[in-house]
Design an enzyme around this catalytic site. Structure first.
Site, PDB file in Angstrom:
ATOM      1  N   SER A  64       0.787  -1.234   0.000  1.00 19.52           N
ATOM      2  CA  SER A  64       0.000   0.000   0.000  1.00 19.52           C
ATOM      3  C   SER A  64       0.819   1.284   0.000  1.00 19.52           C
ATOM      4  O   SER A  64       0.263   2.337  -0.281  1.00 19.52           O
ATOM      5  CB  SER A  64      -0.925   0.025   1.214  1.00 19.52           C
ATOM      6  OG  SER A  64      -2.169  -0.513   0.863  1.00 19.52           O
ATOM      7  N   LYS A  67       0.588   3.408  -2.969  1.00 21.10           N
ATOM      8  CA  LYS A  67      -0.589   4.266  -3.228  1.00 21.10           C
ATOM      9  C   LYS A  67      -0.250   5.751  -3.164  1.00 21.10           C
ATOM     10  O   LYS A  67      -0.883   6.565  -3.825  1.00 21.10           O
ATOM     11  CB  LYS A  67      -1.706   3.938  -2.224  1.00 21.10           C
ATOM     12  CG  LYS A  67      -2.269   2.523  -2.388  1.00 21.10           C
ATOM     13  CD  LYS A  67      -3.172   2.162  -1.221  1.00 21.10           C
ATOM     14  CE  LYS A  67      -3.735   0.762  -1.344  1.00 21.10           C
ATOM     15  NZ  LYS A  67      -4.457   0.327  -0.129  1.00 21.10           N
ATOM     16  N   TYR A 190      -2.048  -2.704 -10.925  1.00 21.76           N
ATOM     17  CA  TYR A 190      -2.120  -2.472  -9.470  1.00 21.76           C
ATOM     18  C   TYR A 190      -1.249  -3.488  -8.703  1.00 21.76           C
ATOM     19  O   TYR A 190      -0.513  -3.127  -7.790  1.00 21.76           O
ATOM     20  CB  TYR A 190      -3.587  -2.551  -9.019  1.00 21.76           C
ATOM     21  CG  TYR A 190      -3.773  -2.445  -7.519  1.00 21.76           C
ATOM     22  CD1 TYR A 190      -3.722  -1.210  -6.879  1.00 21.76           C
ATOM     23  CD2 TYR A 190      -3.973  -3.581  -6.737  1.00 21.76           C
ATOM     24  CE1 TYR A 190      -3.872  -1.104  -5.500  1.00 21.76           C
ATOM     25  CE2 TYR A 190      -4.131  -3.490  -5.359  1.00 21.76           C
ATOM     26  CZ  TYR A 190      -4.082  -2.252  -4.757  1.00 21.76           C
ATOM     27  OH  TYR A 190      -4.219  -2.152  -3.386  1.00 21.76           O
ATOM     28  N   TYR A 242      -5.037   3.851   7.592  1.00 22.17           N
ATOM     29  CA  TYR A 242      -6.396   3.304   7.517  1.00 22.17           C
ATOM     30  C   TYR A 242      -7.253   3.766   8.687  1.00 22.17           C
ATOM     31  O   TYR A 242      -7.208   4.920   9.086  1.00 22.17           O
ATOM     32  CB  TYR A 242      -6.363   1.766   7.469  1.00 22.17           C
ATOM     33  CG  TYR A 242      -5.486   1.222   6.387  1.00 22.17           C
ATOM     34  CD1 TYR A 242      -5.673   1.626   5.071  1.00 22.17           C
ATOM     35  CD2 TYR A 242      -4.482   0.318   6.654  1.00 22.17           C
ATOM     36  CE1 TYR A 242      -4.874   1.132   4.061  1.00 22.17           C
ATOM     37  CE2 TYR A 242      -3.679  -0.183   5.650  1.00 22.17           C
ATOM     38  CZ  TYR A 242      -3.882   0.230   4.357  1.00 22.17           C
ATOM     39  OH  TYR A 242      -3.088  -0.249   3.379  1.00 22.17           O
ATOM     40  N   VAL A 260       0.823  -3.909   3.722  1.00 28.04           N
ATOM     41  CA  VAL A 260       0.672  -5.230   4.353  1.00 28.04           C
ATOM     42  C   VAL A 260       1.936  -6.091   4.318  1.00 28.04           C
ATOM     43  O   VAL A 260       2.001  -7.135   4.953  1.00 28.04           O
ATOM     44  CB  VAL A 260      -0.504  -6.059   3.770  1.00 28.04           C
ATOM     45  CG1 VAL A 260      -1.838  -5.472   4.149  1.00 28.04           C
ATOM     46  CG2 VAL A 260      -0.376  -6.230   2.274  1.00 28.04           C
TER      47      VAL A 260
HETATM   48  N1  GLU Z   1      -1.617  -5.197  -2.363  1.00 32.80           N
HETATM   49  C1  GLU Z   1      -2.395  -5.061  -1.186  1.00 32.80           C
HETATM   50  C2  GLU Z   1      -3.864  -5.231  -1.485  1.00 32.80           C
HETATM   51  O1  GLU Z   1      -4.369  -4.612  -2.354  1.00 32.80           O
HETATM   52  C3  GLU Z   1      -2.141  -3.733  -0.557  1.00 32.80           C
HETATM   53  C4  GLU Z   1      -2.865  -3.552   0.747  1.00 32.80           C
HETATM   54  C5  GLU Z   1      -2.011  -2.990   1.846  1.00 32.80           C
HETATM   55  O2  GLU Z   1      -0.780  -2.988   1.739  1.00 32.80           O
HETATM   56  O3  GLU Z   1      -2.590  -2.524   2.835  1.00 32.80           O
HETATM   57  O4  GLU Z   1      -4.540  -5.996  -0.862  1.00 32.80           O
END
Ligand code: GLU
Length: 308
Positions: A64, A67, A190, A242, A260
């Protein structure tokens, strides 16, 4: 770094490691489950100085944290208003892959939850996946000052094969006209952006460019306009952790983004960039030992942006 020595930093890392046993490595992306739960590393960059502890060159994937880079790309290309028409900047009260909180006024709440991030990735212009991915890699490499950064293809395909919730989010976004085009193509891009492989040193350097208003500390070149660096950093402060963003603001007080894989990128505006890796995650899907380490460090160095 001036106010903390390498030995003191190593001590903080050793102490925080004990929290790792209380967490769990992400396994919903099969390739991530092989991570060593007790790994914990940190790098801190300020100007041209770097301080590190643990294994700061150990590779892991951005997940993430990517992002914030795609958000920066579309803000730079399109400006805030067109992006904001499709993705909000409000905190969410649910986990990163929430379906129920993916909409507020008919658009994903923010670009840090998966629904918003998928919409952002869909806004990246370019001929095909390769050209769009190259845009992301170019930005990561410039910010990290590391031209060798690449995608870990086995992590990317492992996520692509199991990304059922993200695919569902894409179809919901399509039904609301927030994304266009082929869902599997978007998922491919993605998953590759999430699988970009970096180290704590890279993360800290990326964070420092944001802390430095988008400017490369070595060449003084503008990598991102300062307005983009400001919007990205502000959105990290509001939504980067989050549904734990509020608690994190109170207890740590610096804009940050978790992934994650166990990555945490933290920005201390005007001062410092921090990169942390610790794959054992807490209930909020944030590195459990990394969060502790950052909290200890922030309190020790008075890093909170909410108090002088
Ligand atoms: N690649 C992960 C997903 O889309 C990223 C989520 C994360 O790192 O919180 O589930």
């Amino acid at each position: 770094m001036g106010y903390i020595s390498e030995t003191e930093l190593s001590d903080l890392v050793e102490q925080a490691k004990d929290y790792a046993s209380e967490g769990k490595v992400a396994d919903y992306i099969p390739a991530l489950k092989y991570a060593n739960k007790r790994d914990l590393s940190i790098a801190m960059v300020s100007g041209n100085d770097m301080l590190a502890a643990g294994a700061p060159e150990q590779p892991f994937t951005l997940q993430s944290v990517s992002k914030i880079l795609t958000f920066a790309i579309v803000l730079d290309d399109l400006g805030f208003d067109p992006v904001y028409q499709k993705v909000g900047v409000e905190p969410s009260t649910k986990s990163f892959n929430t379906v129920t909180e993916s909409y507020n006024h008919n658009k994903p709440l923010n670009p840090m939850i998966n629904a918003g991030a998928l919409a952002v990735t869909n806004m990246i212009s370019g001929k095909g996946t390769a050209e769009k991915l190259e845009k992301i890699l170019t930005l990561v490499r410039r910010m990290a000052g590391n031209p060798a950064i690449e995608v870990n293809s086995s992590v990317a395909s492992s996520e692509f094969e199991t990304a059922h919730v993200n695919r569902a989010l894409c179809y919901l976004l399509k039904s609301k006209d927030i994304i266009t085009g082929d869902v599997d193509e978007l998922m491919d891009l993605y998953c590759r952006q999430c699988a970009i492989e970096v180290s704590c040193q890279d993360l800290a350097r990326i964070a420092y460019v944001l802390a430095n208003n988008g400017v490369d500390p070595d060449t003084n070149e503008e990598i991102l306009p300062s307005s983009v660096a400001r919007i990205v950093t502000t959105t990290m402060a509001m939504c980067g952790m989050y549904n734990a963003s509020g608690e994190f603001a109170v207890n740590v007080g610096v804009p940050a983004k978790s992934g994650v894989s166990g990555a945490i990128l933290a920005v201390v505006p005007g001062k410092m960039g921090i990169g942390i890796y610790g794959p054992s995650l807490d209930a909020d899907s944030i590195s459990i030992a990394g969060r502790q380490l950052l909290q200890q460090l922030a309190s020790r160095l008075k890093l909170s942006i909410f108090q002088t």
